[in-house]
Design an enzyme around this catalytic site. Structure first.
Site, PDB file in Angstrom:
ATOM      1  N   LYS A 167       0.936  -1.011  -0.055  1.00 50.83           N
ATOM      2  CA  LYS A 167       0.313   0.259  -0.103  1.00 50.83           C
ATOM      3  C   LYS A 167       1.051   1.466   0.023  1.00 50.83           C
ATOM      4  CE  LYS A 167      -3.993  -1.866   1.473  1.00 50.83           C
ATOM      5  NZ  LYS A 167      -5.469  -1.930   2.308  1.00 50.83           N
ATOM      6  N   ARG A 198      -3.857  -9.914   5.312  1.00 49.45           N
ATOM      7  CA  ARG A 198      -3.964  -9.673   3.786  1.00 49.45           C
ATOM      8  C   ARG A 198      -2.716  -9.783   2.923  1.00 49.45           C
ATOM      9  NH1 ARG A 198      -6.150  -6.713  -0.504  1.00 49.45           N
ATOM     10  NH2 ARG A 198      -7.501  -7.089  -1.050  1.00 49.45           N
TER      11      ARG A 198
HETATM   12  C1  7PM Z   1      -5.171  -0.979  -5.489  1.00 52.17           C
HETATM   13  C2  7PM Z   1      -5.269  -0.148  -4.689  1.00 52.17           C
HETATM   14  C3  7PM Z   1      -5.821  -2.628  -5.942  1.00 52.17           C
HETATM   15  C4  7PM Z   1      -5.824  -0.753  -3.179  1.00 52.17           C
HETATM   16  C5  7PM Z   1      -6.424  -2.905  -4.848  1.00 52.17           C
HETATM   17  C6  7PM Z   1      -6.111  -2.183  -3.424  1.00 52.17           C
HETATM   18  C7  7PM Z   1      -8.083  -4.697   1.313  1.00 52.17           C
HETATM   19  C8  7PM Z   1      -9.201  -5.380   0.951  1.00 52.17           C
HETATM   20  C9  7PM Z   1      -7.974  -4.042  -0.632  1.00 52.17           C
HETATM   21  C10 7PM Z   1      -8.080  -4.350   2.806  1.00 52.17           C
HETATM   22  C11 7PM Z   1     -10.191  -5.988   3.341  1.00 52.17           C
HETATM   23  C12 7PM Z   1      -5.359  -3.693  -1.760  1.00 52.17           C
HETATM   24  C13 7PM Z   1      -6.835  -2.563  -2.139  1.00 52.17           C
HETATM   25  N1  7PM Z   1      -7.748  -3.550   0.520  1.00 52.17           N
HETATM   26  N2  7PM Z   1     -10.219  -6.058   1.623  1.00 52.17           N
HETATM   27  N3  7PM Z   1      -9.011  -5.255  -0.281  1.00 52.17           N
HETATM   28  N4  7PM Z   1      -8.647  -5.428   3.215  1.00 52.17           N
HETATM   29  N5  7PM Z   1     -10.156  -6.665   3.859  1.00 52.17           N
HETATM   30  O1  7PM Z   1      -4.217  -3.187  -1.925  1.00 52.17           O
HETATM   31  O2  7PM Z   1      -6.799  -3.616   3.258  1.00 52.17           O
HETATM   32  O3  7PM Z   1      -5.378  -5.036  -2.502  1.00 52.17           O
HETATM   33  S1  7PM Z   1      -8.160  -3.704  -2.805  1.00 52.17           S
END
Ligand code: 7PM
Length: 281
Positions: free
Chosen positions: A223, A257
């Site tokens: 992130k 995750r």
């Molecule tokens: C682009 C930017 C694509 C950010 C995807 C993302 C989370 C999640 C995501 C989280 C839970 C990523 C995010 N982040 N579900 N889905 N917790 N529960 O970095 O922090 O994967 S999408």
């Protein structure tokens, strides 16, 4: 608090911290010059994450990237359902579906998903009822605002208290709508309507979220927090992500995750060992 979570007949053992492997099925993830290749590459990737120690695979077809506009129900179904149907026979771990749409929750459950991961925490109309009907566990995540604008100017008086209160409220709403607490996972939503200092305070104060009494999921992998604090572009965030996973585990997270499963499993296992005072799990 944390024993075995029944994910539609498959077990997620939350007596110890576990890693959730991220499987993106957006067109840019497994693509060949912009064209979605289909389930094959996704299945190979899921298999390798399981071999690396992932206890659950999170399948996501909607980009929740800051600034994103979202996709239609049809498009999300087209991306996610074939992958779930294929994966259910290819891996033995529970499958999670990263969605906020009630239609996708129900179709995903029928296609083999064992966990609903909703970054909107079941706030979409019909989502509480759809999730209840599946009988599956749900992960309720905090987000301030909506993805399109959430990073414009996030503000909190006290981020840990506000996120904790929001999650307690969503859990109460879920329980009032027939989703028992035994089926709930909570997530502070790192990066979702938060500045770097907000994310830092949440990570340091994660134990206060864990005090709500259900398993906590933490997603920090690759992130922007990691990128900005360390000055690392996307391909160079592995070490920072693994460090963040260790901190989250140390502070009580039960599910991490992550994209880089093997490295994250090492960090989680080390944190777990130290936490246990040097007693092997
Ligand atoms: C682009 C930017 C694509 C950010 C995807 C993302 C989370 C999640 C995501 C989280 C839970 C990523 C995010 N982040 N579900 N889905 N917790 N529960 O970095 O922090 O994967 S999408």
């Amino acid at each position: 608090m944390a024993g075995i979570l029944d994910c539609g007949g498959r077990s997620l053992a939350l007596g110890r911290p576990q890693v959730m492997g991220i499987l993106n099925v957006t067109p840019d993830s497994f693509s060949d010059g912009g064209r979605f290749v289909g389930a094959d590459a996704a299945i190979d990737h899921a298999r390798s994450m399981v071999a690396d120690g992932a206890a659950v695979i999170d399948v996501g077809g909607e980009s929740t990237r800051p600034g994103s506009r979202g996709v239609s129900v049809e498009e999300e179904l087209d991306r996610v359902i074939p992958v779930l149907e294929a994966l259910r026979d290819e891996v033995s771990v529970p499958l999670s579906v990263d969605t906020s749409k009630p239609e996708v929750m129900e179709a995903a459950a029928a296609a083999g998903a064992g966990l609903i991961n909703d970054v909107m925490a079941l706030r979409r109309p019909g989502a509480l009822e759809a999730a209840r009907c599946t009988g599956l566990p749900v992960c309720l995540m905090h987000m301030q605002g909506v993805p399109e604008t959430m990073q414009d100017d996030p503000r909190y008086d006290s981020v840990v208290t506000e996120v904790r209160d929001f999650l307690a409220g969503r859990m109460a709403d879920a329980e009032a709508n027939g989703i028992p607490r035994e089926r709930i996972i909570l997530d502070p939503g790192f990066g979702f309507g938060k500045t770097d200092p907000h994310n830092a305070r949440l990570l340091a104060g994660l134990a206060e979220i864990c005090d709500l009494g259900v398993p906590v999921l933490a997603g920090l992998s690759r992130k922007s927090l990691v990128g900005r604090v360390l000055g690392r572009a996307l391909p160079d965030r592995l070490a920072g992500s693994v460090a963040a996973a260790a901190i989250a585990t140390w502070n009580g997270a039960r599910i991490i995750r992550a994209h880089d499963v093997a490295e994250t499993v090492d960090a989680v296992r080390l944190a777990e060992y130290v936490q246990a005072g040097g007693i092997e799990a």
